[in-house]
Design a protein around this motif. Structure first.
Motif, PDB file in Angstrom:
ATOM      1  N   SER A   1       0.811  -1.222   0.000  1.00 22.88           N
ATOM      2  CA  SER A   1       0.000   0.000   0.000  1.00 22.88           C
ATOM      3  C   SER A   1       0.839   1.265   0.000  1.00 22.88           C
ATOM      4  N   GLY A   2       2.104   1.166   0.447  1.00 24.99           N
ATOM      5  CA  GLY A   2       2.969   2.332   0.468  1.00 24.99           C
ATOM      6  C   GLY A   2       2.678   3.299   1.590  1.00 24.99           C
ATOM      7  N   SER A   3       1.964   2.864   2.622  1.00 26.74           N
ATOM      8  CA  SER A   3       1.569   3.768   3.699  1.00 26.74           C
ATOM      9  C   SER A   3       1.137   2.968   4.914  1.00 26.74           C
ATOM     10  N   PHE A   4       1.554   3.405   6.102  1.00 28.73           N
ATOM     11  CA  PHE A   4       1.063   2.778   7.319  1.00 28.73           C
ATOM     12  C   PHE A   4      -0.452   2.982   7.451  1.00 28.73           C
ATOM     13  N   THR A   5      -0.907   4.184   7.101  1.00 24.27           N
ATOM     14  CA  THR A   5      -2.332   4.498   7.222  1.00 24.27           C
ATOM     15  C   THR A   5      -3.164   3.635   6.286  1.00 24.27           C
ATOM     16  N   ALA A   6      -2.721   3.502   5.026  1.00 23.68           N
ATOM     17  CA  ALA A   6      -3.453   2.676   4.069  1.00 23.68           C
ATOM     18  C   ALA A   6      -3.429   1.214   4.480  1.00 23.68           C
ATOM     19  N   ALA A   7      -2.289   0.737   4.983  1.00 23.45           N
ATOM     20  CA  ALA A   7      -2.198  -0.649   5.434  1.00 23.45           C
ATOM     21  C   ALA A   7      -3.149  -0.901   6.598  1.00 23.45           C
ATOM     22  N   ALA A   8      -3.235   0.062   7.502  1.00 21.00           N
ATOM     23  CA  ALA A   8      -4.156  -0.080   8.631  1.00 21.00           C
ATOM     24  C   ALA A   8      -5.587  -0.245   8.152  1.00 21.00           C
ATOM     25  N   ARG A   9      -5.961   0.543   7.140  1.00 19.04           N
ATOM     26  CA  ARG A   9      -7.316   0.453   6.600  1.00 19.04           C
ATOM     27  C   ARG A   9      -7.542  -0.923   5.962  1.00 19.04           C
ATOM     28  N   LEU A  10      -6.554  -1.408   5.230  1.00 25.40           N
ATOM     29  CA  LEU A  10      -6.688  -2.699   4.571  1.00 25.40           C
ATOM     30  C   LEU A  10      -6.782  -3.850   5.575  1.00 25.40           C
ATOM     31  N   LEU A  11      -6.069  -3.718   6.685  1.00 25.14           N
ATOM     32  CA  LEU A  11      -6.017  -4.793   7.672  1.00 25.14           C
ATOM     33  C   LEU A  11      -7.091  -4.692   8.734  1.00 25.14           C
ATOM     34  N   GLY A  12      -7.778  -3.555   8.794  1.00 21.53           N
ATOM     35  CA  GLY A  12      -8.765  -3.352   9.838  1.00 21.53           C
ATOM     36  C   GLY A  12      -8.142  -3.083  11.190  1.00 21.53           C
ATOM     37  N   LEU A  13      -6.948  -2.494  11.186  1.00 19.17           N
ATOM     38  CA  LEU A  13      -6.236  -2.161  12.410  1.00 19.17           C
ATOM     39  C   LEU A  13      -6.138  -0.658  12.552  1.00 19.17           C
TER      40      LEU A  13
END
Length: 320
Positions: free
Chosen positions: A36-48
């Motif tokens: 995702s290239g982003s901690f924020t985007a990864a959080a959204r994808l993972l539900g965290l």
């Protein structure tokens, strides 16, 4: 390693390397950030939560005793070690996700929709017709339209999988591949072309031949027309639009109906030029051209249909 991401999110303090193999959850989080290239985007994808993702990446970095991502003003970029790690874990983690029912062609359900974004005109006239065979084969699409910069921000944030952009994105948080070159052409309906004196008059007198003819354009600041004037005539365009329409298909319709003249991408008005409904007012040896790019986040996508759509668009773009 730094303890704070560029967006101000706190991480955990470094405590030295930790023995033992990396936890699978940490590797999943790493792969989500990598893709995702982003901690924020990864959080959204993972539900965290974003702080949880930051903490997990810090924990993995301590276990490996290596920094994995370079913090950028917008998002993160993988370091070479992270590229190598991703290449080693992507296949096993994707296989595990398939077994546990995250979907996909080989999983227990359909692949997730591919979120594609770009200029409305290019999507509707070129991209969507090209992707029609994939839809018939089961690919699902969720399409968004808009201006390039906001769409790229949405891509960084994980709202889109692929963006067709009119500029190459800055920085290393996104990867961009040339998709097509669009040529701009100065056009009007035959009634205006005859009144002006045709292309020969403009070739002889320059843009002065268009004085008094209504200009139809995309926006008040005349972005496409200004570029054409600068590139072809070497002059600054100083006039106001008679009609503005924030969709080039509307500009095309108005000009074809006789509202005035405009500058359009050639791909958009090919049929009108072929039928004579529009007339090119000039045929410069060096017309202005803009390169469009297909942009995505670094790394392989979780959804195999993203790669399928990307490859199909790149193949089709050669003919646009």
């Amino acid at each position: 390693m730094r303890d704070r991401e560029s967006n101000g999110s706190a991480g955990t303090a470094d405590q030295g390397p930790v023995a033992g193999p990396p936890d699978l959850n940490l590797l999943r989080t790493f792969l989500a950030v990598y893709r995702s290239g982003s901690f924020t985007a990864a959080a959204r994808l993972l539900g965290l939560s974003q702080p949880t993702v930051t903490t997990q990446i810090r924990a993995l970095e301590r276990q490996l005793d290596r920094e994995l991502f370079e913090r950028l003003p917008r998002g993160v970029a993988p370091v070479p070690f992270a590229d190598d790690l991703a290449s080693r874990v992507v296949a096993p983690l994707d296989a595990l996700a398939s077994v546990t029912g995250h979907g996909g062609p080989d999983g227990n359900g359909p692949a997730a929709p591919v979120h594609l974004a770009g200029p409305a005109e290019l999507l509707c006239v070129r991209a969507l017709p090209a992707l029609a065979p994939l839809v018939e084969s089961g690919v699902r699409l969720r399409v968004s339209t808009g201006l390039t910069e906001p769409l790229l921000d949405g891509l960084r944030a994980g709202r889109h999988d692929l963006v067709i952009a009119t500029i190459r994105p800055r920085g290393r948080s996104l990867t961009a591949v040339p998709l097509m070159d669009e040529e701009f052409v100065l056009v009007a309906a035959p009634v205006w072309a005859d009144r002006i004196g045709g292309p020969a008059r403009i070739a002889a007198d320059g843009p002065a031949a268009l004085h008094g003819i209504p200009l139809v354009t995309y926006a008040e600041d005349l972005p496409i027309a200004r570029r054409y004037w600068r590139h072809v005539f070497g002059k600054r365009l100083s006039c106001q639009a008679a009609v503005t329409v924030p969709d080039l298909r509307g500009v095309l319709s108005a000009v074809t109906a006789g509202a005035g003249f405009t500058v359009l991408p050639r791909y958009l008005c090919l049929d009108e030029l072929a039928s004579g409904a529009l007339v090119p007012l000039l045929d410069p040896e060096d017309p202005p051209i803009n390169t469009g790019f297909l942009v995505q986040r670094p790394g392989s996508a979780d959804n195999p249909h993203v790669d399928l759509v990307r490859d199909h668009l790149l193949q089709a773009g050669r003919t646009w």
